[in-house]
Design a protein around this motif. Structure first.
Motif, PDB file in Angstrom:
ATOM      1  N   ASP A  62      -7.835   3.849  -1.293  1.00 29.75           N
ATOM      2  CA  ASP A  62      -7.498   2.452  -1.063  1.00 29.75           C
ATOM      3  C   ASP A  62      -8.000   2.055   0.319  1.00 29.75           C
ATOM      4  OD1 ASP A  62      -5.781   3.859   0.516  1.00 29.75           O
ATOM      5  OD2 ASP A  62      -3.928   3.132  -0.421  1.00 29.75           O
ATOM      6  N   GLU A  64      -6.301   1.295   3.017  1.00 26.41           N
ATOM      7  CA  GLU A  64      -5.613   1.965   4.119  1.00 26.41           C
ATOM      8  C   GLU A  64      -6.178   3.360   4.359  1.00 26.41           C
ATOM      9  OE1 GLU A  64      -1.481   1.979   3.343  1.00 26.41           O
ATOM     10  OE2 GLU A  64      -1.255  -0.217   3.419  1.00 26.41           O
ATOM     11  N   ALA A  68      -8.003   4.795   7.744  1.00 25.64           N
ATOM     12  CA  ALA A  68      -7.571   6.027   8.417  1.00 25.64           C
ATOM     13  C   ALA A  68      -8.743   6.981   8.614  1.00 25.64           C
ATOM     14  CB  ALA A  68      -6.465   6.693   7.600  1.00 25.64           C
TER      15      ALA A  68
END
Length: 542
Positions: A62, A64, A68
């Motif tokens: 995804d 996110e 990261a």
């Protein structure tokens, strides 16, 4: 005709969506090459780690998680290098995913074909549409074992597909397997290691519009000066302000150089890639950018002036010019090429044949019609069995590369390309056009006739020729029929218009029992299709 499949509608092929040009980095110093190798190896190790993390995530990826990963890579490089690495990693995972699906579909086709042939009696002959049973009991037993092998392999791949697991090798699986066959590849271990390291380096950066010269990571000035932003651990190697390293080499793009210069002067995005060719001991710089999608020419406008039908074969392109009504004009042309030798030689042969075809079509201001071929499902040995020569023939035809190159090269010359359904073009072309076009001075091949069939299908005409009626019915009794009338022409199956003057040797014009009444030519007694063809009932002498 009931067993024929439905034909796809012809369409105008869309041109390329991007451009890539390449130039050699000449006169690099030993220090320049050392810096490029150090930066490429460092970024390559980061790309390998990021690819491992991306493959472990699988379908749970995804936005996110992407952010990261980018933050993790930014700490040991820079934000721009991290963006390029994570994007390239995602593209590589998506490519592996598509390749996995294609492999599953190929295995499914092989399993279906083997199961079908195993269900038939041994020695049963096949038809034109499907192969028969296996030739011997021994072959039947061997194929039954292969069916179990392919079934197990297919189940494993389906499980990986559902779980999102893919197999990716940075540097290429083929080069990796070459490590175990160095003698066959005529390489030493040191030479292989050099190629392996060169393939695993990462030295490419995506462009960004609005930034100076369209790219802040790898920057190329209009004068040809090349500089790159060094990662944080290698900032001590900088020879220019702001942690940059400027190469001594200068580039000059001979091909599309004006387009490239216009983009960088306008600060539009340009992506760059620096790569090494260990076999030649050379370094290259590739610049690429996207182009806006150009609105395709309407199919009706392409058909207005006729076009050139092209049949793709293993050693040549057969072409024939057709007018707007589907009539062959002039003589057929043949553009040959040799697909033996190295990949570079084969590619050059294809480009040479295509440029001759395009120049010929450009001289006549015509579009090009070509088959939308796809042999991915036809090369399996499960379908064609022992026909190794035929399998080798269709496997060696570079239809995908030829079609892509033709569309790209034609777009530069402004020549539209019409793609048609390839079904039955060779068979129907030979059936309806080979014999009528053959004369004592000109022998027509099946490939020339197929080119006519392809062109007629692109023009919207049926492949079948409209033949003349029998000699006894070549008057208005059955209705005059034009040999090459379009399907939409009014009255192509109707009577001819009334023309004053003698039409037979026995009855003069305007005389006889049916003089001036064109409805009597129809057996059904219904009126003629068009009123403007109706002859006035008054005598012509008044």
């Amino acid at each position: 005709m009931g067993g024929l499949r439905q034909l796809a509608v012809p369409f105008v092929a869309v041109g390329p969506s991007g451009v890539a040009v390449c130039d050699r980095l000449k006169h690099l110093t030993a220090e320049d090459e050392t810096v490029l190798r150090l930066v490429g190896d460092h970024l390559g190790s980061l790309a390998s780690r990021d690819l491992k993390v991306r493959c472990a995530v699988g379908l749970d990826h995804d936005a996110e998680g992407w952010a990261a990963r980018k933050r993790m890579v930014t700490g040991v490089s820079s934000s721009r290098w991290a963006g390029s690495i994570t994007k390239a990693t995602h593209d590589q995972w998506a490519l592996a995913r598509r390749s996995q699906l294609a492999h599953i579909q190929q295995l499914e086709a092989g399993v279906r074909m083997i199961a079908h042939r195993l269900s038939l009696p041994v020695g049963e002959k096949g038809s034109k549409h499907a192969p028969g049973g296996y030739a011997s009991r021994r072959e039947w037993h061997a194929k039954s074992r292969r069916l179990h092998v392919l079934t197990d392999r297919l189940q494993a791949l389906r499980a990986d597909w559902q779980a999102g697991r893919v197999g990716v090798v940075r540097g290429g699986k083929r080069l990796l397997n070459t490590r175990h066959h160095l003698e066959a590849a005529r390489l030493t271990e040191e030479q292989w290691r050099t190629r392996w390291q060169a393939e695993r380096r990462f030295l490419k950066a995506d462009g960004e519009s609005g930034k100076r010269f369209g790219n802040e990571t790898i920057r190329v000035t209009p004068e040809g000066e090349v500089s790159l932003k060094l990662p944080a651990p290698l900032a001590y190697l900088a020879n220019a302000p702001h942690g940059r390293y400027v190469l001594t080499a200068r580039v000059r793009f001979a091909h599309r150089g004006e387009q490239w210069a216009d983009r960088i002067h306008a600060n539009r995005a340009v992506a760059y890639r620096i790569h090494e060719d260990p076999a030649r001991d050379r370094w290259y710089l590739t610049a690429s950018w996207t182009t806006p999608t150009v609105q395709s020419v309407p199919l009706a406008a392409v058909r207005a002036g006729g076009l050139v039908g092209v049949d793709t074969n293993a050693d040549h392109l057969a072409a024939w010019r057709l007018d707007a009504h589907g009539n062959p004009v002039g003589v057929p042309r043949r553009f040959g090429y040799d697909l033996s030798g190295s990949a570079a030689h084969r590619d050059a042969q294809i480009r040479h044949a295509l440029i001759r075809l395009l120049h010929w079509a450009r001289r006549h201001h015509l579009a090009i019609a070509i088959e939308d071929l796809d042999f991915t499902a036809e090369t399996t040995r499960e379908k064609h069995g022992r026909r190794k020569k035929f399998r080798r023939l269709i496997s060696g035809m570079p239809v995908a590369r030829l079609r892509a190159r033709l569309v790209s090269m034609a777009a530069e010359l402004g020549i539209p390309v019409v793609a048609v359904d390839p079904a039955y073009t060779s068979r129907w072309g030979a059936q309806h056009w080979q014999q009528p076009l053959t004369s004592t001075n000109r022998k027509i091949t099946r490939h020339d006739a197929a080119a006519v069939a392809i062109g007629r299908r692109a023009l919207g005409h049926p492949v079948r020729r409209r033949t003349a009626p029998p000699p006894a019915h070549r008057s208005d009794e059955q209705g005059h029929r034009t040999v090459q009338a379009r399907p939409g022409v009014p009255g192509r199956e109707g009577p001819r218009p009334r023309i004053p003057g003698p039409r037979t040797r026995s009855v003069r014009a305007g005389r006889g029992a049916n003089a001036g009444d064109q409805d009597t030519q129809h057996r059904s007694g219904r009126p003629a299709e068009h009123e403007f063809w109706r002859q006035d009932a008054r005598p012509l002498s008044l």
